[in-house]
Write a protein that holds these residues in place. Structure first.
Motif, PDB file in Angstrom:
ATOM      1  N   VAL A   1      -8.918  10.718 -77.752  1.00 12.31           N
ATOM      2  CA  VAL A   1     -10.172   9.948 -77.484  1.00 12.31           C
ATOM      3  C   VAL A   1     -10.147   8.736 -78.338  1.00 12.31           C
ATOM      4  O   VAL A   1      -9.743   8.669 -79.563  1.00 12.31           O
ATOM      5  CB  VAL A   1     -11.330  10.597 -78.012  1.00 12.31           C
ATOM      6  N   ILE A   2     -10.414   7.568 -78.125  1.00  6.67           N
ATOM      7  CA  ILE A   2     -10.251   6.615 -78.884  1.00  6.67           C
ATOM      8  C   ILE A   2     -11.985   5.745 -79.020  1.00  6.67           C
ATOM      9  O   ILE A   2     -12.360   5.486 -77.955  1.00  6.67           O
ATOM     10  CB  ILE A   2      -9.364   5.366 -78.111  1.00  6.67           C
ATOM     11  N   PHE A   3     -12.048   5.729 -80.481  1.00  3.04           N
ATOM     12  CA  PHE A   3     -13.489   4.902 -80.578  1.00  3.04           C
ATOM     13  C   PHE A   3     -13.133   3.516 -81.355  1.00  3.04           C
ATOM     14  O   PHE A   3     -12.812   3.484 -82.491  1.00  3.04           O
ATOM     15  CB  PHE A   3     -14.122   5.745 -81.530  1.00  3.04           C
ATOM     16  N   PRO A   4     -13.375   2.298 -80.645  1.00  4.55           N
ATOM     17  CA  PRO A   4     -13.277   1.210 -81.226  1.00  4.55           C
ATOM     18  C   PRO A   4     -14.618   1.125 -81.811  1.00  4.55           C
ATOM     19  O   PRO A   4     -15.769   1.386 -81.461  1.00  4.55           O
ATOM     20  CB  PRO A   4     -13.312   0.268 -80.066  1.00  4.55           C
ATOM     21  N   ALA A   5     -14.796   0.639 -83.250  1.00  2.71           N
ATOM     22  CA  ALA A   5     -15.953   0.725 -83.740  1.00  2.71           C
ATOM     23  C   ALA A   5     -15.927  -0.332 -84.983  1.00  2.71           C
ATOM     24  O   ALA A   5     -14.971  -0.793 -85.428  1.00  2.71           O
ATOM     25  CB  ALA A   5     -16.313   2.006 -84.374  1.00  2.71           C
ATOM     26  N   LYS A   6     -17.099  -0.769 -85.332  1.00  3.02           N
ATOM     27  CA  LYS A   6     -17.317  -1.625 -86.860  1.00  3.02           C
ATOM     28  C   LYS A   6     -18.840  -1.331 -87.124  1.00  3.02           C
ATOM     29  O   LYS A   6     -19.782  -1.354 -86.424  1.00  3.02           O
ATOM     30  CB  LYS A   6     -17.347  -3.090 -86.096  1.00  3.02           C
ATOM     31  N   ASP A   7     -18.881  -0.850 -88.188  1.00  7.66           N
ATOM     32  CA  ASP A   7     -20.334  -0.432 -88.831  1.00  7.66           C
ATOM     33  C   ASP A   7     -21.033   0.420 -88.164  1.00  7.66           C
ATOM     34  O   ASP A   7     -21.897   0.292 -87.863  1.00  7.66           O
ATOM     35  CB  ASP A   7     -20.887  -1.793 -89.085  1.00  7.66           C
TER      36      ASP A   7
END
Length: 77
Positions: A6-12
């Motif tokens: 499972v890959i979560f691209p995230a920012k803040d």
């Protein structure tokens, strides 16, 4: 059953990442959880790491490419 990453691209995303990681951990076929952080200035990476996710730091531009690419693919390893 095949295992998945499972890959979560995230920012803040500190308000939401704990729930997302915990939910992913409950799935039976999840092999690993990866957070691709695009330059957060909050506690997103620390929260994810504390919950057992692998954390990778990338530029925000690369995160946008990751989101776009995954949304148009049937990614299979």
């Amino acid at each position: 059953m095949k295992e998945v990453s499972v890959i979560f691209p995230a920012k803040d995303e500190e308000k939401f990442i704990a729930h997302s990681v915990k939910t992913a951990k409950k799935a039976k076929n999840v092999r690993e959880i990866i957070l691709v952080d695009g330059g957060s200035v909050d506690n997103t990476p620390a929260i994810a790491k504390k919950l057992g996710a692998k954390v990778i730091f990338q530029s925000i531009l690369k995160c946008y490419y990751l989101i776009a690419g995954l949304s148009y693919s049937n990614f299979v390893c």
